[in-house]
Structure formats: C-alpha cells, structure tokens
Design a protein around this motif. Structure first.
Motif, mmCIF file in Angstrom:
data_model
loop_
_atom_site.group_PDB
_atom_site.id
_atom_site.type_symbol
_atom_site.label_atom_id
_atom_site.label_comp_id
_atom_site.label_asym_id
_atom_site.label_seq_id
_atom_site.Cartn_x
_atom_site.Cartn_y
_atom_site.Cartn_z
ATOM 1 N N THR A 107 0.921 -1.236 -0.133
ATOM 2 C CA THR A 107 -0.251 0.135 -0.135
ATOM 3 C C THR A 107 0.859 1.274 -0.079
ATOM 4 O O THR A 107 0.620 2.167 -0.645
ATOM 5 C CB THR A 107 -1.026 0.054 1.025
ATOM 6 O OG1 THR A 107 -1.695 -1.057 1.337
ATOM 7 C CG2 THR A 107 -1.696 1.139 1.158
ATOM 8 N N LYS A 108 1.907 1.105 0.932
ATOM 9 C CA LYS A 108 2.785 2.391 0.731
ATOM 10 C C LYS A 108 3.473 2.469 -0.581
ATOM 11 O O LYS A 108 3.428 3.800 -0.803
ATOM 12 C CB LYS A 108 3.842 2.248 1.845
ATOM 13 C CG LYS A 108 4.721 3.363 2.193
ATOM 14 C CD LYS A 108 3.851 4.328 2.966
ATOM 15 C CE LYS A 108 4.649 5.393 3.785
ATOM 16 N NZ LYS A 108 3.831 6.466 4.047
ATOM 17 N N ALA A 109 4.013 1.445 -1.096
ATOM 18 C CA ALA A 109 4.682 1.600 -2.474
ATOM 19 C C ALA A 109 3.688 2.121 -3.433
ATOM 20 O O ALA A 109 4.160 3.019 -4.324
ATOM 21 C CB ALA A 109 5.108 0.055 -2.985
ATOM 22 N N VAL A 113 5.234 -1.300 -9.707
ATOM 23 C CA VAL A 113 6.015 -2.702 -9.827
ATOM 24 C C VAL A 113 6.247 -3.227 -8.624
ATOM 25 O O VAL A 113 6.085 -4.357 -8.293
ATOM 26 C CB VAL A 113 7.169 -2.359 -10.677
ATOM 27 C CG1 VAL A 113 8.074 -3.807 -10.852
ATOM 28 C CG2 VAL A 113 6.639 -1.892 -11.991
ATOM 29 N N ALA A 114 6.989 -2.472 -7.475
ATOM 30 C CA ALA A 114 7.042 -2.779 -6.271
ATOM 31 C C ALA A 114 5.959 -3.319 -5.552
ATOM 32 O O ALA A 114 5.919 -4.505 -5.062
ATOM 33 C CB ALA A 114 8.040 -1.883 -5.315
ATOM 34 N N GLY A 115 4.933 -2.408 -5.579
ATOM 35 C CA GLY A 115 3.854 -2.709 -4.976
ATOM 36 C C GLY A 115 2.842 -4.167 -5.557
ATOM 37 O O GLY A 115 2.546 -5.058 -4.669
ATOM 38 N N LEU A 116 3.044 -4.602 -6.774
ATOM 39 C CA LEU A 116 2.863 -5.759 -7.408
ATOM 40 C C LEU A 116 3.365 -6.802 -7.023
ATOM 41 O O LEU A 116 2.855 -7.860 -6.660
ATOM 42 C CB LEU A 116 2.582 -5.449 -8.822
ATOM 43 C CG LEU A 116 2.063 -6.788 -9.399
ATOM 44 C CD1 LEU A 116 0.615 -6.987 -9.319
ATOM 45 C CD2 LEU A 116 2.264 -6.454 -10.965
ATOM 46 N N SER A 117 4.758 -6.608 -6.813
ATOM 47 C CA SER A 117 5.638 -7.679 -6.367
ATOM 48 C C SER A 117 5.319 -8.441 -4.869
ATOM 49 O O SER A 117 5.138 -9.199 -4.611
ATOM 50 C CB SER A 117 7.153 -7.150 -6.496
ATOM 51 O OG SER A 117 8.016 -8.198 -5.976
ATOM 52 N N TYR A 118 5.053 -6.983 -4.128
ATOM 53 C CA TYR A 118 4.945 -7.412 -2.340
ATOM 54 C C TYR A 118 3.448 -8.053 -2.534
ATOM 55 O O TYR A 118 3.273 -9.017 -1.749
ATOM 56 C CB TYR A 118 4.939 -6.142 -1.799
ATOM 57 C CG TYR A 118 6.045 -5.334 -1.662
ATOM 58 C CD1 TYR A 118 7.274 -6.015 -1.731
ATOM 59 C CD2 TYR A 118 6.137 -3.872 -1.859
ATOM 60 C CE1 TYR A 118 8.407 -5.409 -1.574
ATOM 61 C CE2 TYR A 118 7.366 -3.175 -1.715
ATOM 62 C CZ TYR A 118 8.479 -3.882 -1.702
ATOM 63 O OH TYR A 118 9.687 -3.240 -1.546
ATOM 64 N N LEU A 119 2.430 -7.550 -3.249
ATOM 65 C CA LEU A 119 1.170 -8.078 -3.215
ATOM 66 C C LEU A 119 1.000 -9.682 -3.468
ATOM 67 O O LEU A 119 0.608 -10.412 -3.017
ATOM 68 C CB LEU A 119 0.235 -7.339 -4.164
ATOM 69 C CG LEU A 119 -0.107 -5.963 -3.360
ATOM 70 C CD1 LEU A 119 -0.929 -5.342 -4.558
ATOM 71 C CD2 LEU A 119 -0.859 -6.132 -2.257
ATOM 72 N N LYS A 120 1.719 -9.952 -4.854
ATOM 73 C CA LYS A 120 1.918 -11.192 -5.227
ATOM 74 C C LYS A 120 2.504 -12.232 -4.075
ATOM 75 O O LYS A 120 2.155 -13.294 -3.789
ATOM 76 C CB LYS A 120 2.948 -11.325 -6.423
ATOM 77 C CG LYS A 120 2.011 -10.821 -7.710
ATOM 78 C CD LYS A 120 2.909 -11.106 -8.962
ATOM 79 C CE LYS A 120 2.027 -11.151 -9.873
ATOM 80 N NZ LYS A 120 2.747 -11.522 -11.368
ATOM 81 N N LEU A 121 3.721 -11.582 -3.396
ATOM 82 C CA LEU A 121 4.506 -12.359 -2.389
ATOM 83 C C LEU A 121 3.305 -12.555 -1.387
ATOM 84 O O LEU A 121 3.520 -13.530 -0.511
ATOM 85 C CB LEU A 121 5.479 -11.713 -1.852
ATOM 86 C CG LEU A 121 6.485 -12.263 -1.023
ATOM 87 C CD1 LEU A 121 7.020 -13.706 -1.447
ATOM 88 C CD2 LEU A 121 7.472 -11.383 -0.718
ATOM 89 N N THR A 122 2.414 -11.697 -0.983
ATOM 90 C CA THR A 122 1.485 -11.823 0.213
ATOM 91 C C THR A 122 0.698 -13.130 0.029
ATOM 92 O O THR A 122 0.233 -13.826 1.166
ATOM 93 C CB THR A 122 0.664 -10.533 0.197
ATOM 94 O OG1 THR A 122 1.467 -9.413 0.258
ATOM 95 C CG2 THR A 122 -0.361 -10.589 1.489
ATOM 96 N N ARG A 123 0.324 -13.377 -1.182
ATOM 97 C CA ARG A 123 -0.418 -14.704 -1.516
ATOM 98 C C ARG A 123 0.214 -15.815 -0.945
ATOM 99 O O ARG A 123 -0.645 -16.722 -0.275
ATOM 100 C CB ARG A 123 -0.881 -14.835 -2.930
ATOM 101 C CG ARG A 123 -1.777 -13.553 -3.426
ATOM 102 C CD ARG A 123 -1.821 -14.041 -4.992
ATOM 103 N NE ARG A 123 -2.636 -14.640 -5.078
ATOM 104 C CZ ARG A 123 -3.330 -15.019 -6.553
ATOM 105 N NH1 ARG A 123 -2.894 -14.210 -7.288
ATOM 106 N NH2 ARG A 123 -4.120 -16.015 -6.609
ATOM 107 N N LEU A 124 1.419 -16.101 -0.827
ATOM 108 C CA LEU A 124 2.135 -17.060 -0.412
ATOM 109 C C LEU A 124 1.933 -17.389 1.127
ATOM 110 O O LEU A 124 2.296 -18.451 1.525
ATOM 111 C CB LEU A 124 3.570 -17.042 -0.635
ATOM 112 C CG LEU A 124 3.883 -17.114 -2.451
ATOM 113 C CD1 LEU A 124 5.349 -16.960 -2.448
ATOM 114 C CD2 LEU A 124 3.412 -18.352 -3.034
ATOM 115 N N PHE A 125 1.442 -16.054 1.970
ATOM 116 C CA PHE A 125 1.365 -16.402 3.247
ATOM 117 C C PHE A 125 0.259 -16.597 3.863
ATOM 118 O O PHE A 125 0.034 -16.602 5.015
ATOM 119 C CB PHE A 125 2.308 -15.007 4.008
ATOM 120 C CG PHE A 125 3.683 -14.890 3.619
ATOM 121 C CD1 PHE A 125 4.476 -15.709 4.713
ATOM 122 C CD2 PHE A 125 4.318 -14.339 2.852
ATOM 123 C CE1 PHE A 125 6.045 -15.700 4.588
ATOM 124 C CE2 PHE A 125 5.859 -14.189 2.634
ATOM 125 C CZ PHE A 125 6.422 -15.067 3.462
#
Length: 125
Positions: A41-43, A50-62
């Motif tokens: 959200t901050k990104a 691009v960074a925001g999308l990367s963090y959000l995709k990673l979130t799904r793994l958790f």
C-alpha cells in the motif's frame, strides 16, 4: 500504522529470499501477509506500482488456503489492491485473475465495488 524505510528493506530481503532456487513455500502467517499488504500500500501510494505488485504477489504465499473464510477482510484488501496494481503495470491477466477472485468470493457489493471499477476500465481499454 506508520511504516519506515526499513520496512521496504525487510520486504525486499524476504522477496529476494523467496525467489532463491532453494527456497520453500512459507508457512501461512497472517501477520507477515498483513505486513506485505501495508508495505505494498505504501509503495502504491508512492506510485511504485511494480514494487507494490511484487509485494502483493508475495503476500498470497503467506495466506492459508482457507483465507477467504478465515481472513476475509485481508483477502478482500489484498485482491482489490492486486487488481489495481496489476492493471497499472499492464499485467491484465493478473488483474483479471484478482478481479475474478473478488467477484467470486466477495460477500457484498461494497466489497466488490473497487474491482468493478477496474473491470470496467479493463474492458474499455
């Protein structure tokens, strides 16, 4: 919650570690998923989609497999942000996937409203 610059460094380190060939799928952890949503959200507020999308995709793994049942509001927030970030990055398949998840699992029109906007925008492009 207020996030400092260290939050981005921590998120980037975890992201790099997860991309390592020797890394395994993480155990579900709502606190880590929530942390990544906050960092994403901050990104996105900084227009770093691009960074925001990367963090959000990673979130799904958790998230656990039953996240729509047991972590509904985190899931709605995640997938709405994911739809917007993916669309902003031109990742239309990812945006559509996130949209379809919210339309399928969302419990009210208010929960689905953000992704309807992205869907209409996507269809008009």
């Amino acid at each position: 919650q207020e996030l400092g610059e260290d939050a981005f460094a921590i998120a980037d380190l975890i992201n790099r570690g997860m991309q390592s060939p020797s890394s395994k799928l993480p155990a579900p952890n709502e606190d880590i998923a929530d942390f990544f949503v906050l960092v994403a959200t901050k990104a996105l507020e900084r227009a770093d989609h691009v960074a925001g999308l990367s963090y959000l995709k990673l979130t799904r793994l958790f998230l656990p497999q039953d996240h729509w049942l047991n972590h509904y509001y985190l899931s709605i927030r995640l997938f709405c942000l994911l739809a917007n970030a993916a669309y902003s990055c031109g990742r239309l398949d990812d945006a559509n996937d996130a949209i379809q998840n919210v339309l399928k699992e969302g419990q009210s029109i208010e929960d689905k409203l953000d992704v309807y906007y992205v869907l209409v925008t996507l269809l008009m492009s």
